[in-house]
Design an enzyme around this catalytic site. Structure first.
Site, mmCIF file in Angstrom:
data_model
loop_
_atom_site.group_PDB
_atom_site.id
_atom_site.type_symbol
_atom_site.label_atom_id
_atom_site.label_comp_id
_atom_site.label_asym_id
_atom_site.label_seq_id
_atom_site.Cartn_x
_atom_site.Cartn_y
_atom_site.Cartn_z
ATOM 1 N N ASP A 29 -10.554 3.470 4.292
ATOM 2 C CA ASP A 29 -10.964 2.062 4.231
ATOM 3 C C ASP A 29 -12.490 1.934 4.199
ATOM 4 O O ASP A 29 -13.024 0.875 3.880
ATOM 5 C CB ASP A 29 -10.449 1.320 5.479
ATOM 6 C CG ASP A 29 -9.276 0.418 5.167
ATOM 7 O OD1 ASP A 29 -9.096 0.062 3.985
ATOM 8 O OD2 ASP A 29 -8.543 0.062 6.118
ATOM 9 N N LYS A 78 0.842 -1.204 0.000
ATOM 10 C CA LYS A 78 0.000 0.000 0.000
ATOM 11 C C LYS A 78 0.879 1.256 0.000
ATOM 12 O O LYS A 78 0.615 2.216 -0.730
ATOM 13 C CB LYS A 78 -0.940 -0.020 1.210
ATOM 14 C CG LYS A 78 -2.052 -1.058 1.064
ATOM 15 C CD LYS A 78 -2.799 -1.334 2.366
ATOM 16 C CE LYS A 78 -3.812 -2.460 2.174
ATOM 17 N NZ LYS A 78 -4.465 -2.872 3.434
ATOM 18 N N GLN A 88 -4.029 -1.244 9.729
ATOM 19 C CA GLN A 88 -4.087 -2.601 9.186
ATOM 20 C C GLN A 88 -4.694 -3.567 10.208
ATOM 21 O O GLN A 88 -4.264 -3.609 11.362
ATOM 22 C CB GLN A 88 -2.666 -3.060 8.786
ATOM 23 C CG GLN A 88 -2.613 -4.402 8.098
ATOM 24 C CD GLN A 88 -3.286 -4.399 6.722
ATOM 25 O OE1 GLN A 88 -3.141 -3.472 5.942
ATOM 26 N NE2 GLN A 88 -4.044 -5.442 6.441
#
Ligand code: NDP
Length: 296
Positions: A121, A54, A98
């Protein structure tokens, strides 16, 4: 194989190029780059790989990457304090924590602590609610990537029968809402669904997000249907000592029947990262009042 193989890698690369061009315009106009902060807690190797890729994709798009790596013993209070700092940092447009987090930290506390306007997200309840009632917000990256693949393949989705297998908050549910927004007739299947093969046989569009290796068989697929395989399952090593990644769809048998199908790997996975980059750019554009290509 009769189905067209949908090349998610190529579609994702093209999307990332378009984002990079928009980022360059943004930088010229505002004098700064959009920024994504990633937070990794602990040493889980798979999570470390995801976070690294990412960060790399962020830099490749001309954006700033702020990587935070905290030890496994981090307390919930310490992680909350970091999220608060990132929420207040004007250089940070997107925050990605994460998952999974270590057991001493409640994921829900962290997800709801991230500012909904930096929640690239799309996991914050405010963004889930915005999606449910049709307001602008952030949509989770994996289902957004699946939608882009479907639109690239089929164009207008209105009136199609879609079956989503799986009802998780990060894939199945938002996928179903996105397809409903596109005027599909949507069925959401799950572990209690009766006669799943028969339900799937009705679908023009099948999205499998289950986490069971090669569960969906070719004889479940309506001829010509478009199949999106979200699953990522690592099979144990076979005789040659190599382990294989497979999806939730039995690719070989499904490809004999489907009209188009995503492979694993190289289908949905690359789109997830491209959509994270997209959401981060869109966050920066919204925060600066910068007008951008809406089809991104
Ligand atoms: P979850 O485990 O959270 O959800 C799985 C869903 O599948 C549940 O709704 C469950 O039903 C349903 N299910 C389980 N068994 C069956 C069955 N036998 N028949 C029908 N439905 C069943 O998984 P996620 O949504 O997080 O992920 C799904 C898959 O997608 C995984 O393989 C994951 O690795 C992959 N993934 C891939 C990403 C990518 O970038 N490509 C990103 C995110 C996930 P119930 O609710 O009734 O328990």
């Amino acid at each position: 194989m009769t189905a067209k193989r949908i090349d998610g890698k190529a579609v994702a690369a093209a999307l990332r190029e378009r984002i990079a061009a928009e980022v360059a315009r943004f930088r010229d106009a505002t004098g700064r780059a959009p920024g994504l902060a990633t937070v990794l807690v602990g040493e889980d190797p798979a999570s470390a790989v995801y976070v690294r890729s990412k960060g790399k994709a962020t830099l490749e798009a001309g954006m700033e990457s702020f990587a935070h790596h905290l030890p496994m013993i981090t307390t919930q209070g310490e992680l909350v304090a970091l999220v608060d700092r990132l929420n207040d940092d004007p250089a940070v447009d997107g925050i990605l924590v994460q998952l999974p987090l270590p057991p001493q930290i409640d994921e829900r506390v962290i997800i709801t602590r991230i500012s909904p306007d930096k929640d690239v997200d799309g996991f914050h309840p405010v963004n889930a609610g915005r999606l449910a009632i049709g307001l602008h917000g952030f949509v989770p990256c994996t289902p957004l990537g699946c939608l882009k693949l479907l639109q690239g393949e089929l164009g207008d989705l209105a009136g199609k029968d879609a079956v989503v297998i799986g009802r998780s908050n990060i894939v199945g549910k938002p996928m179903a809402l996105l397809l409903l927004k596109e005027s599909c007739t949507v069925t959401v299947a799950h572990s209690k669904t009766r006669d799943l093969p028969e339900v799937v046989r009705r679908a023009d569009i099948v999205v499998a997000a289950v986490g069971r290796p090669e569960m969906v068989k070719g004889d479940w697929i309506k001829p010509g249907a478009t199949v999106i395989d979200v699953g990522i399952n690592r099979l144990p090593a076979d005789d040659d000592g190599k382990s294989r990644l497979v999806g939730d769809v039995d690719f070989n048998s499904a490809a004999e029947v489907a009209g188009a199908i995503t492979p694993v790997p190289g289908g949905v996975g690359p789109m997830t990262i491209a959509c994270l980059i997209r959401n981060t750019f869109v966050s920066a554009a919204r925060r600066e009042g910068f007008s951008y290509e809406k089809s991104l």
